[in-house]
Design a protein around this motif. Sequence first.
Motif, PDB file in Angstrom:
ATOM      1  N   UNK A  43       0.478  -6.968  -7.314  1.00 58.66           N
ATOM      2  CA  UNK A  43      -0.605  -7.870  -7.160  1.00 58.66           C
ATOM      3  C   UNK A  43      -1.082  -8.041  -6.044  1.00 58.66           C
ATOM      4  N   UNK A  44      -2.169  -8.589  -5.910  1.00 61.91           N
ATOM      5  CA  UNK A  44      -2.789  -8.750  -4.314  1.00 61.91           C
ATOM      6  C   UNK A  44      -2.017  -9.732  -3.557  1.00 61.91           C
ATOM      7  N   UNK A  45      -1.701  -9.207  -2.583  1.00 63.56           N
ATOM      8  CA  UNK A  45      -0.780  -9.960  -1.326  1.00 63.56           C
ATOM      9  C   UNK A  45      -1.913 -10.076  -0.078  1.00 63.56           C
ATOM     10  N   UNK A  46      -1.237 -10.936   0.723  1.00 63.61           N
ATOM     11  CA  UNK A  46      -1.758 -11.144   1.709  1.00 63.61           C
ATOM     12  C   UNK A  46      -1.426  -9.965   2.809  1.00 63.61           C
ATOM     13  N   UNK A  47      -2.255  -9.580   3.775  1.00 64.32           N
ATOM     14  CA  UNK A  47      -1.941  -8.470   4.918  1.00 64.32           C
ATOM     15  C   UNK A  47      -0.506  -8.524   5.403  1.00 64.32           C
ATOM     16  N   UNK A  48      -0.405  -9.767   5.824  1.00 63.21           N
ATOM     17  CA  UNK A  48       0.722 -10.042   6.605  1.00 63.21           C
ATOM     18  C   UNK A  48       1.872  -9.607   5.912  1.00 63.21           C
ATOM     19  N   UNK A  50       2.249  -7.725   3.188  1.00 69.85           N
ATOM     20  CA  UNK A  50       2.241  -6.291   3.068  1.00 69.85           C
ATOM     21  C   UNK A  50       2.873  -5.541   4.166  1.00 69.85           C
ATOM     22  N   UNK A  51       2.200  -5.848   5.410  1.00 66.13           N
ATOM     23  CA  UNK A  51       2.990  -5.335   6.830  1.00 66.13           C
ATOM     24  C   UNK A  51       4.252  -5.737   6.979  1.00 66.13           C
ATOM     25  N   UNK A  52       4.635  -6.634   6.549  1.00 61.92           N
ATOM     26  CA  UNK A  52       6.231  -7.305   6.668  1.00 61.92           C
ATOM     27  C   UNK A  52       6.944  -6.363   5.791  1.00 61.92           C
ATOM     28  N   UNK A  53       6.505  -5.984   4.614  1.00 66.19           N
ATOM     29  CA  UNK A  53       7.125  -5.031   3.709  1.00 66.19           C
ATOM     30  C   UNK A  53       7.294  -3.759   4.099  1.00 66.19           C
ATOM     31  N   UNK A  54       6.104  -3.224   4.758  1.00 65.31           N
ATOM     32  CA  UNK A  54       6.205  -2.169   5.476  1.00 65.31           C
ATOM     33  C   UNK A  54       7.186  -2.037   6.111  1.00 65.31           C
ATOM     34  N   UNK A  55       7.343  -2.862   7.262  1.00 68.31           N
ATOM     35  CA  UNK A  55       8.564  -2.687   8.249  1.00 68.31           C
ATOM     36  C   UNK A  55       9.728  -2.721   7.670  1.00 68.31           C
ATOM     37  N   UNK A  56       9.844  -3.599   6.393  1.00 75.14           N
ATOM     38  CA  UNK A  56      11.136  -3.786   5.930  1.00 75.14           C
ATOM     39  C   UNK A  56      11.694  -2.183   5.412  1.00 75.14           C
ATOM     40  N   UNK A  57      11.049  -1.761   4.688  1.00 72.13           N
ATOM     41  CA  UNK A  57      11.251  -0.248   4.041  1.00 72.13           C
ATOM     42  C   UNK A  57      11.453   0.584   5.191  1.00 72.13           C
ATOM     43  N   UNK A 132       1.540  -8.310  15.645  1.00 67.31           N
ATOM     44  CA  UNK A 132       2.572  -8.105  14.343  1.00 67.31           C
ATOM     45  C   UNK A 132       3.025  -6.865  14.457  1.00 67.31           C
ATOM     46  N   UNK A 133       2.001  -5.748  14.520  1.00 69.28           N
ATOM     47  CA  UNK A 133       2.402  -4.265  14.443  1.00 69.28           C
ATOM     48  C   UNK A 133       3.183  -4.036  15.636  1.00 69.28           C
ATOM     49  N   UNK A 208       8.654  -9.962  10.671  1.00 70.96           N
ATOM     50  CA  UNK A 208       7.656 -11.087  10.680  1.00 70.96           C
ATOM     51  C   UNK A 208       6.707 -11.159  11.849  1.00 70.96           C
ATOM     52  N   UNK A 209       7.220 -10.236  12.680  1.00 69.12           N
ATOM     53  CA  UNK A 209       6.005 -10.167  13.844  1.00 69.12           C
ATOM     54  C   UNK A 209       6.706 -11.077  14.984  1.00 69.12           C
TER      55      UNK A 209
END
Lengths: 240, 313
Positions: A43-48, A50-57, A132-133, A208-209
Amino acid sequence: MKALLIARRELAGYLRSLSGYIIIAAILALNGLFFNAFALGKAAERSATVLSNFFYYSSGFTIVASVFISMRLLAEERQAGTLPLLYSSPLRDRDIVLGKYLAGLAFLAIYLACTIYMPLLVAVHGKVSAGHIFAGYLGLLLLGSASLAVGTFGSALARNQIMAAILTAVMLVGLILCWLLARIAEQPLAGVFSAMSLWNQHFPPFQGGLVHVRDVAYYLLLTYVALFGATRVLEARRWR
Amino acid sequence: MIQVEGLTKYYGEHAAIRDLAFTINKGEVIGFLGLNGAGKTTTLKVLGCVLLPTSGRVVIDGYDAVRDPHEVRKRIGFLPDTPPLYDEMTVGEYLAYVAQLRGVPASEARSRVTEAEEKTALRDMDGALISTLSHGYRQRVGVAQALVHRPAFLILDEPTSGLDPAQIRGMRELIRNLKGTHTVLVSSHILPEISETCDRLLIISGGQLVAQGTEEELARKLGGGTIEVDVRGDRTKALEVLAGLGPVTVAQEDGAFLSLRVEVSPDLRPKVAQALVGAGLELLRLDRGTQRLESIFLSLTRHGGASPREVAS
């Protein structure tokens, strides 16, 4: 500085060997796949998010990369019979360990730099803060640094690279699983286990930044302790 | 100068070397002989500051190897039993790396590499990847890395192992050329390979020093040396002349041809020659008895230090 000399040779060794590129390529491919399949979500998600998910993986892949990068550090010298060269040169054992570790860290940094396209994709299509990045990558680097240090220790103990990888993986999984112990133990032991855990308490803030001194200190301390252990192993081997 | 006193190294319960003591003077080339497993490699690793001794002292140029390992390491060049090479580097890169590890400034490293390559006849191989080198070349790169930082003291652990006869000769020449500029300790389990090159021999067996001295001294102490002669001429005359010098045995006889072994010190070779020629015999060959020395070495090492002090004194 002799440690830098050793680090430079080691890094050149990574860059000249096929295995270095294979490790980076394989883990990058998997990381990208996970980014596409899971981090982006259905589903559509907030950028933050998605970014948090990216760092998780990515945190998981960073640990895996650290195991593979560190396995050759000292075990290969032992396998190839080149340790006597280092032992008979006017170096301190800690210079040897530090040089090896720094080379691994530099190589890990190359890997992490290669993942930057994913957060950039998020930034292009959405809105994310540079902070955050930055925090996420700082977390990955610290997590990787601690894992690499544990790997250096494992590599110092092992007779060959396979054993080094297995030993390191066991130690890292043990450190990660400390949070399970924390759940079944009672206070104050639960607090101790929770604080010791490699991932559970210390990484999510970066994801989460957020940068907490506590978490930075944990990873730096673990790095120091593991490298200290590796130095001691090298010293002890002179008595063997 | 290198002084070794009471050097002992235990691996667990097992003593690899026990109570070794010897002195090596500046500029000497010393052969370190022993069968496989006699403790050669362990001794050299301790001298090379790779291993720490269980007890005893190693002092090199006044520095103790345990207390001042840094100072000692600056003064030594060590070739372990397998040359410590990085396959993915070229010969030049590798030697430059080793030079810098051993404290040569980066700006000087290149000229030192050239110097070491010239000494070991590796100049043409400067750009070759180490993984592509043959065994003989790898061994030579091993020697080059040991001397690239111009150490006073070179420790070479079996530099001739696995080489073919031509390469062994090359290695011997290389070691002979190092004489004068370096003090060299070279180990081997094959006596003739190094006995000619060395000023003095140390013989180790079962972890203990069983004999030391020059080849001649050893031969003399252990029941005198021998001289082998081939002559043609009158048999009785030949035996008579030689019997005046020492006990004679006939090794081979074929008509007027005689191969004899005289048990006298090889120092007396000119005398033997003079006596034979003076008696009107044709002297075809005169040599010191290497066969004999080989068997002395074997008997020494087999009985493992029955009377080490007596021989070593």
